[in-house]
Design a protein around this motif. Sequence first.
Motif, PDB file in Angstrom:
ATOM      1  N   GLY A   1      18.704   6.391   4.212  1.00 54.36           N
ATOM      2  CA  GLY A   1      18.195   7.217   3.347  1.00 54.36           C
ATOM      3  C   GLY A   1      16.743   6.984   2.940  1.00 54.36           C
ATOM      4  N   LYS A   2      16.298   7.151   2.275  1.00 51.92           N
ATOM      5  CA  LYS A   2      14.708   7.889   1.803  1.00 51.92           C
ATOM      6  C   LYS A   2      14.228   6.872   0.347  1.00 51.92           C
ATOM      7  N   LEU A   3      13.508   5.798   0.510  1.00 57.07           N
ATOM      8  CA  LEU A   3      12.768   4.834  -0.894  1.00 57.07           C
ATOM      9  C   LEU A   3      11.907   5.560  -1.378  1.00 57.07           C
TER      10      LEU A   3
ATOM     11  N   PHE B   1      20.743   8.799  -0.636  1.00 51.32           N
ATOM     12  CA  PHE B   1      21.474   8.809  -0.203  1.00 51.32           C
ATOM     13  C   PHE B   1      21.509  10.138   0.140  1.00 51.32           C
ATOM     14  N   PRO B   2      22.267  10.700   1.480  1.00 49.06           N
ATOM     15  CA  PRO B   2      22.292  11.980   0.966  1.00 49.06           C
ATOM     16  C   PRO B   2      24.145  12.313   0.448  1.00 49.06           C
ATOM     17  N   ASP B   3      24.773  10.959   1.195  1.00 48.32           N
ATOM     18  CA  ASP B   3      26.512  10.787   0.065  1.00 48.32           C
ATOM     19  C   ASP B   3      26.958   9.639  -0.006  1.00 48.32           C
ATOM     20  N   ASP B   4      27.103   9.675  -0.471  1.00 46.94           N
ATOM     21  CA  ASP B   4      28.210   7.958  -0.868  1.00 46.94           C
ATOM     22  C   ASP B   4      28.670   7.812   0.199  1.00 46.94           C
ATOM     23  N   ALA B   5      29.314   7.842   1.271  1.00 47.80           N
ATOM     24  CA  ALA B   5      28.670   7.835   2.699  1.00 47.80           C
ATOM     25  C   ALA B   5      28.652   7.156   3.290  1.00 47.80           C
ATOM     26  N   ALA B   6      27.144   7.535   3.430  1.00 45.53           N
ATOM     27  CA  ALA B   6      25.833   6.897   3.874  1.00 45.53           C
ATOM     28  C   ALA B   6      25.292   5.955   3.135  1.00 45.53           C
ATOM     29  N   ALA B   7      25.281   6.003   1.584  1.00 45.70           N
ATOM     30  CA  ALA B   7      25.122   4.480   0.546  1.00 45.70           C
ATOM     31  C   ALA B   7      25.456   3.188   1.264  1.00 45.70           C
ATOM     32  N   LYS B   8      27.377   3.535   1.041  1.00 44.58           N
ATOM     33  CA  LYS B   8      28.490   2.802   2.295  1.00 44.58           C
ATOM     34  C   LYS B   8      27.785   2.218   3.435  1.00 44.58           C
TER      35      LYS B   8
ATOM     36  N   MET C   1      26.805  15.899  -2.167  1.00 49.60           N
ATOM     37  CA  MET C   1      25.814  15.505  -3.100  1.00 49.60           C
ATOM     38  C   MET C   1      25.264  14.496  -3.142  1.00 49.60           C
ATOM     39  N   SER C   2      23.759  13.796  -3.284  1.00 50.76           N
ATOM     40  CA  SER C   2      22.801  13.032  -3.243  1.00 50.76           C
ATOM     41  C   SER C   2      23.754  11.812  -4.059  1.00 50.76           C
ATOM     42  N   VAL C   3      23.621  10.364  -3.799  1.00 48.39           N
ATOM     43  CA  VAL C   3      23.129   9.625  -4.633  1.00 48.39           C
ATOM     44  C   VAL C   3      22.179   8.747  -4.223  1.00 48.39           C
ATOM     45  N   TYR C   4      22.596   7.181  -5.777  1.00 51.69           N
ATOM     46  CA  TYR C   4      21.066   6.562  -5.855  1.00 51.69           C
ATOM     47  C   TYR C   4      21.519   5.301  -5.801  1.00 51.69           C
ATOM     48  N   ILE C   5      20.830   4.530  -5.156  1.00 51.34           N
ATOM     49  CA  ILE C   5      20.914   3.140  -5.648  1.00 51.34           C
ATOM     50  C   ILE C   5      19.752   2.552  -6.520  1.00 51.34           C
ATOM     51  N   ILE C   6      20.245   2.224  -7.173  1.00 49.67           N
ATOM     52  CA  ILE C   6      18.972   1.803  -7.940  1.00 49.67           C
ATOM     53  C   ILE C   6      19.119  -0.050  -8.373  1.00 49.67           C
ATOM     54  N   ALA C   7      18.222  -1.161  -8.070  1.00 46.98           N
ATOM     55  CA  ALA C   7      18.561  -1.872  -8.154  1.00 46.98           C
ATOM     56  C   ALA C   7      16.987  -2.844  -9.404  1.00 46.98           C
ATOM     57  N   GLN C   8      17.661  -3.829 -10.227  1.00 54.59           N
ATOM     58  CA  GLN C   8      16.495  -3.765 -11.619  1.00 54.59           C
ATOM     59  C   GLN C   8      16.487  -4.747 -11.280  1.00 54.59           C
TER      60      GLN C   8
ATOM     61  N   PHE D   1      25.106   1.553   4.548  1.00 56.89           N
ATOM     62  CA  PHE D   1      23.955   1.369   4.269  1.00 56.89           C
ATOM     63  C   PHE D   1      24.339  -0.119   3.527  1.00 56.89           C
ATOM     64  N   GLN D   2      25.116  -0.440   2.240  1.00 56.64           N
ATOM     65  CA  GLN D   2      24.942  -1.880   1.995  1.00 56.64           C
ATOM     66  C   GLN D   2      26.335  -2.434   2.752  1.00 56.64           C
ATOM     67  N   SER D   3      26.888  -2.379   3.079  1.00 51.97           N
ATOM     68  CA  SER D   3      27.780  -3.227   3.785  1.00 51.97           C
ATOM     69  C   SER D   3      27.439  -3.269   4.846  1.00 51.97           C
ATOM     70  N   SER D   4      26.755  -2.713   6.167  1.00 53.12           N
ATOM     71  CA  SER D   4      25.917  -2.264   6.817  1.00 53.12           C
ATOM     72  C   SER D   4      26.216  -4.005   7.400  1.00 53.12           C
ATOM     73  N   PRO D   5      26.480  -4.881   8.900  1.00 53.54           N
ATOM     74  CA  PRO D   5      26.276  -6.329   8.941  1.00 53.54           C
ATOM     75  C   PRO D   5      24.481  -6.365   9.108  1.00 53.54           C
ATOM     76  N   GLU D   6      23.531  -5.692   9.106  1.00 52.51           N
ATOM     77  CA  GLU D   6      21.898  -6.057   9.519  1.00 52.51           C
ATOM     78  C   GLU D   6      21.672  -5.762   8.036  1.00 52.51           C
ATOM     79  N   TYR D   7      22.470  -5.143   6.839  1.00 50.55           N
ATOM     80  CA  TYR D   7      21.801  -5.400   5.920  1.00 50.55           C
ATOM     81  C   TYR D   7      22.554  -6.567   5.282  1.00 50.55           C
ATOM     82  N   GLN D   8      23.528  -6.676   5.089  1.00 47.33           N
ATOM     83  CA  GLN D   8      24.442  -7.763   4.579  1.00 47.33           C
ATOM     84  C   GLN D   8      23.335  -9.412   4.797  1.00 47.33           C
ATOM     85  N   GLU D   9      23.600  -9.623   6.203  1.00 49.46           N
ATOM     86  CA  GLU D   9      22.150 -10.815   7.221  1.00 49.46           C
ATOM     87  C   GLU D   9      20.904 -10.372   5.621  1.00 49.46           C
TER      88      GLU D   9
END
Length: 95
Positions: free
Chosen positions: A33-35, A59-66, A1-8, A68-76
């Motif tokens: 992911g897809k923007l 993102f295709p699923d919760d695992a993919a979103a997590k 199931m797709s999940v979405y990260i929404i930022a305001q 991305f969000q927790s990756s060292p590249e994104y955290q940087e």
Amino acid sequence: MSVYIIAQLMFTRRELYDRYQARFTDVFKKFRGKLLVADADPVVLEGEWPRDKVVIMEFPDDAAAKEFQSSPEYQEISVDRKAGADAIVLVVRGL
């Protein structure tokens, strides 16, 4: 199931957010992911919305979103986003 990260976002130090944004695409494309939306001028139809920008990523699923969000590249790069904008960030599940 797709999940979405929404930022305001509400910009607090635009130069730092712009530096984050300049690096975002190179990091994001490494993940599954897809923007979908990155709108710095949304139209408010109802209520008060004291923010400057909306971003929606799919993102295709919760695992993919997590991943991305927790990756060292994104955290940087997210250091600049956090310093440059006050954000409300949600993960929501698709139907």
